[in-house]
Scaffold this active site. Sequence first.
Site, PDB file in Angstrom:
ATOM      1  N   LYS A   1      38.393  35.318  51.868  1.00  0.00           N
ATOM      2  CA  LYS A   1      39.616  34.517  51.714  1.00  0.00           C
ATOM      3  C   LYS A   1      40.850  35.409  51.557  1.00  0.00           C
ATOM      4  O   LYS A   1      41.951  35.030  51.942  1.00  0.00           O
ATOM      5  CB  LYS A   1      39.482  33.590  50.505  1.00  0.00           C
ATOM      6  CG  LYS A   1      38.667  32.334  50.784  1.00  0.00           C
ATOM      7  CD  LYS A   1      39.492  31.305  51.541  1.00  0.00           C
ATOM      8  CE  LYS A   1      38.741  30.007  51.728  1.00  0.00           C
ATOM      9  NZ  LYS A   1      39.554  28.981  52.409  1.00  0.00           N
TER      10      LYS A   1
ATOM     11  N   TYR B   1      32.927  35.453  49.209  1.00  0.00           N
ATOM     12  CA  TYR B   1      33.863  34.346  49.502  1.00  0.00           C
ATOM     13  C   TYR B   1      35.300  34.799  49.240  1.00  0.00           C
ATOM     14  O   TYR B   1      36.185  34.638  50.082  1.00  0.00           O
ATOM     15  CB  TYR B   1      33.512  33.140  48.612  1.00  0.00           C
ATOM     16  CG  TYR B   1      34.580  32.066  48.583  1.00  0.00           C
ATOM     17  CD1 TYR B   1      34.624  31.072  49.548  1.00  0.00           C
ATOM     18  CD2 TYR B   1      35.558  32.052  47.582  1.00  0.00           C
ATOM     19  CE1 TYR B   1      35.607  30.095  49.528  1.00  0.00           C
ATOM     20  CE2 TYR B   1      36.548  31.081  47.548  1.00  0.00           C
ATOM     21  CZ  TYR B   1      36.569  30.110  48.527  1.00  0.00           C
ATOM     22  OH  TYR B   1      37.555  29.142  48.498  1.00  0.00           O
TER      23      TYR B   1
ATOM     24  N   LEU C   1      41.771  23.838  56.358  1.00  0.00           N
ATOM     25  CA  LEU C   1      41.010  23.646  55.110  1.00  0.00           C
ATOM     26  C   LEU C   1      39.538  23.997  55.297  1.00  0.00           C
ATOM     27  O   LEU C   1      38.787  24.031  54.325  1.00  0.00           O
ATOM     28  CB  LEU C   1      41.119  22.184  54.647  1.00  0.00           C
ATOM     29  CG  LEU C   1      42.524  21.593  54.551  1.00  0.00           C
ATOM     30  CD1 LEU C   1      42.471  20.207  53.921  1.00  0.00           C
ATOM     31  CD2 LEU C   1      43.447  22.493  53.745  1.00  0.00           C
TER      32      LEU C   1
END
Length: 339
Positions: A154, A150, A81
Amino acid sequence: MKMRALITGISGQDGAYLAKLLLEKGYHVTGAVRRSSHPETTRLQKLGIADDIEYVYFDLIETNNIIRIIRDSTFDEIYNLAAQSFVGSSWEQPVYAADVNGLGVVRLLDCIRTFTPQSRFYQASTSEMFGLVRSTPQNEDTPFHPRSPYGVAKTYGHYITVNYRESFGIHASSGILFNHESPLRGSEFVTRKITLGLARFARGEQVPLALGNLDAKRDWGFAGDYVEGMWRMLQQETADDYVLATGVTTPIRDFVRFAAEAIGIELEWTGTGEAEQALERKTGKVVVQINPRFYRPAEVSLLLGDAAKARAKLGWEPKVGVRELAAMMAQADFDNWPA
Ligand code: NAP
Ligand code: GDD
């Protein structure tokens, strides 16, 4: 024998809720935290579980650190996470975002491949990968078009997870999660920024709350529901990729209204564009105003998820709707003010 889980990013919103869930299920939970002079355990303390976790110092950009942790323990499940998770700042620190959110995933996966290939792995992927959406609603087959450093990083993290599953048979699943929030949400994300700002207003510090693009729409759910989906993914016989979402999308403006109503503030919207404002109907005071500083270089205008696969295969259902979520967060911030 207790099941053993490693959670990276345990000090974050999802890490805290996932740790609570796993502890309730009887797991031994190891929490990976970044080294600092004052380790961050505030959320774990709020959930009353800070003392039930074994901590290890961990950073996704430090390969040897990851090697030592993975080599020296046997984890049944590893939940990754950890991330630089704030989209807005990824334009300011794009290389760091790529390193942590992209390369960090392969550092971890390669250690798993080498030392503990039987461990099950969860990667925290994101609806931000859909970006400039190609079709609506978005599901596991919708093409990606990330709009931020970002999202780009990802997307690498997602595909390397799929690749290690296909190349080495690792039980590695990627959860493509739409926005999920809670009273433990970081204060820079828009929902929490709104509920904190409204609580401050309602408590008498009547400083206007400055926001950016109010037209963006998000599919918002409750983080507590989403960590249950993460766990369910790792209980499947074979690893796979799953969208978790509520199937309802809401503009930022409506989230403001839901949260305001929950703590007794009635709003009246006036103006358009940068001149738009929300006034308190009763007093005429400015509650919300626009500050273009919060506009993004490239925006994700609409996210709406289709979680049919997770419903069918995992039996997963979100329980909290957006109005209830906004009310839960606004009430918590009002009750706990000053935060
Ligand atoms: P969060 O509250 O911002 O937590 C992020 C966690 O990552 C924190 O524990 C942080 O530690 C840790 N971290 C940051 N950089 C690190 C590094 N270099 N090495 C190790 N740990 C590092 O995020 P969240 O909302 O819980 O989200 C959890 C994950 O799900 C993230 O990967 C996020 O990108 C992804 N995700 C979130 C959502 C959502 O709506 N919440 C949706 C889709 C995907 P510190 O406390 O030390 O900063
Ligand atoms: N943060 C913020 N602050 N966002 C604002 C503001 C503001 O003042 N005003 C408007 N917004 C808009 C943003 O432009 C964006 O369209 C939307 O509100 C949501 O922004 P965030 O709450 O920062 O979340 P996000 O959607 O960019 O990213 C979150 O969800 C992703 C999943 O879709 C994060 O949790 C990511 O880590 C996650 O992957």
